[in-house]
Design a protein around this motif. Structure first.
Motif, PDB file in Angstrom:
ATOM      1  N   GLN A  62      -1.889   8.624   7.527  1.00 30.57           N
ATOM      2  CA  GLN A  62      -0.885   7.825   7.128  1.00 30.57           C
ATOM      3  C   GLN A  62      -0.498   6.536   7.826  1.00 30.57           C
ATOM      4  OE1 GLN A  62       0.532   8.297   3.970  1.00 30.57           O
ATOM      5  NE2 GLN A  62       1.631   6.242   4.451  1.00 30.57           N
ATOM      6  N   ALA A  63      -0.689   6.649   9.085  1.00 29.34           N
ATOM      7  CA  ALA A  63      -0.607   5.432   9.958  1.00 29.34           C
ATOM      8  C   ALA A  63      -1.797   4.474   9.830  1.00 29.34           C
ATOM      9  CB  ALA A  63      -0.456   5.790  11.532  1.00 29.34           C
ATOM     10  N   LYS A  64      -2.926   4.961   9.847  1.00 33.00           N
ATOM     11  CA  LYS A  64      -4.021   4.087   9.485  1.00 33.00           C
ATOM     12  C   LYS A  64      -3.903   3.347   8.069  1.00 33.00           C
ATOM     13  CE  LYS A  64      -9.016   4.134   9.692  1.00 33.00           C
ATOM     14  NZ  LYS A  64     -10.365   4.950   9.724  1.00 33.00           N
ATOM     15  N   LYS A  65      -3.546   4.115   7.027  1.00 29.85           N
ATOM     16  CA  LYS A  65      -3.264   3.369   5.870  1.00 29.85           C
ATOM     17  C   LYS A  65      -2.337   2.523   5.811  1.00 29.85           C
ATOM     18  CE  LYS A  65      -1.865   4.921   1.221  1.00 29.85           C
ATOM     19  NZ  LYS A  65      -1.242   5.924   0.476  1.00 29.85           N
ATOM     20  N   ASP A  66      -1.236   2.646   6.624  1.00 27.19           N
ATOM     21  CA  ASP A  66      -0.130   1.556   6.571  1.00 27.19           C
ATOM     22  C   ASP A  66      -0.643   0.659   7.409  1.00 27.19           C
ATOM     23  OD1 ASP A  66       1.444   3.357   5.264  1.00 27.19           O
ATOM     24  OD2 ASP A  66       2.635   4.073   6.970  1.00 27.19           O
ATOM     25  N   SER A  67      -1.476   0.495   8.434  1.00 25.62           N
ATOM     26  CA  SER A  67      -2.050  -0.418   9.208  1.00 25.62           C
ATOM     27  C   SER A  67      -2.657  -1.598   8.340  1.00 25.62           C
ATOM     28  CB  SER A  67      -2.780   0.094  10.213  1.00 25.62           C
ATOM     29  OG  SER A  67      -3.130  -1.054  11.387  1.00 25.62           O
ATOM     30  N   ILE A  68      -3.792  -0.713   7.680  1.00 24.87           N
ATOM     31  CA  ILE A  68      -4.507  -1.393   6.685  1.00 24.87           C
ATOM     32  C   ILE A  68      -3.790  -2.178   5.672  1.00 24.87           C
ATOM     33  CG2 ILE A  68      -6.562  -1.257   4.686  1.00 24.87           C
ATOM     34  CD1 ILE A  68      -7.639   1.074   6.549  1.00 24.87           C
ATOM     35  N   GLN A  69      -2.660  -1.503   5.023  1.00 25.30           N
ATOM     36  CA  GLN A  69      -1.775  -2.181   4.099  1.00 25.30           C
ATOM     37  C   GLN A  69      -1.165  -3.403   4.611  1.00 25.30           C
ATOM     38  OE1 GLN A  69       0.941   0.199   2.412  1.00 25.30           O
ATOM     39  NE2 GLN A  69       0.915  -0.786   0.627  1.00 25.30           N
ATOM     40  N   LYS A  70      -0.680  -3.406   5.803  1.00 22.29           N
ATOM     41  CA  LYS A  70      -0.153  -4.253   6.399  1.00 22.29           C
ATOM     42  C   LYS A  70      -0.817  -5.355   6.647  1.00 22.29           C
ATOM     43  CE  LYS A  70       2.930  -2.885   9.749  1.00 22.29           C
ATOM     44  NZ  LYS A  70       3.442  -2.563  10.914  1.00 22.29           N
ATOM     45  N   THR A  71      -1.939  -5.076   7.205  1.00 24.99           N
ATOM     46  CA  THR A  71      -3.014  -6.348   7.531  1.00 24.99           C
ATOM     47  C   THR A  71      -3.328  -7.008   6.306  1.00 24.99           C
ATOM     48  OG1 THR A  71      -4.033  -5.012   9.152  1.00 24.99           O
ATOM     49  CG2 THR A  71      -5.376  -6.757   8.407  1.00 24.99           C
ATOM     50  N   GLY A  72      -3.528  -6.194   5.193  1.00 22.06           N
ATOM     51  CA  GLY A  72      -3.683  -7.008   3.922  1.00 22.06           C
ATOM     52  C   GLY A  72      -2.605  -7.837   3.495  1.00 22.06           C
TER      53      GLY A  72
END
Length: 92
Positions: A62-72
């Protein structure tokens, strides 16, 4: 007959007095808070090593998914800002 300003002010003062009589003192509130906090006991479920690893993996995913979304979102915002500056500069 309508009530003037003084009539309204009197009515407000009476209602405020009633509210003040209902208020509790700081001592009473503190005592209730201390009693409540001492009664509260937390019970945690004991996890096996396998369950703990599964939970940890879910949290990391979930943290990795959130990080990718934030970067996007940052990249999209930067593109929009640059587009606005480009439009302002070229269409003057």
């Amino acid at each position: 007959m309508t009530m003037g300003f003084s009539g309204h002010a009197t009515q407000v003062l009476k209602s405020n007095r009633v509210l003040l009589k209902k208020s509790r003192s700081f001592r009473e509130l503190r005592k209730d808070y201390l009693d409540y906090s001492q009664e509260t006991k937390l019970h945690f479920k004991e996890l096996t090593d396998v369950e703990r690893k599964m939970v940890r993996d879910k949290i990391r995913a979930q943290a990795k998914k959130d990080s990718i979304q934030k970067t996007g979102i940052y990249i999209l915002s930067l593109a929009i800002v640059l587009g606005v500056f480009y439009a302002i500069y070229n269409f003057r």
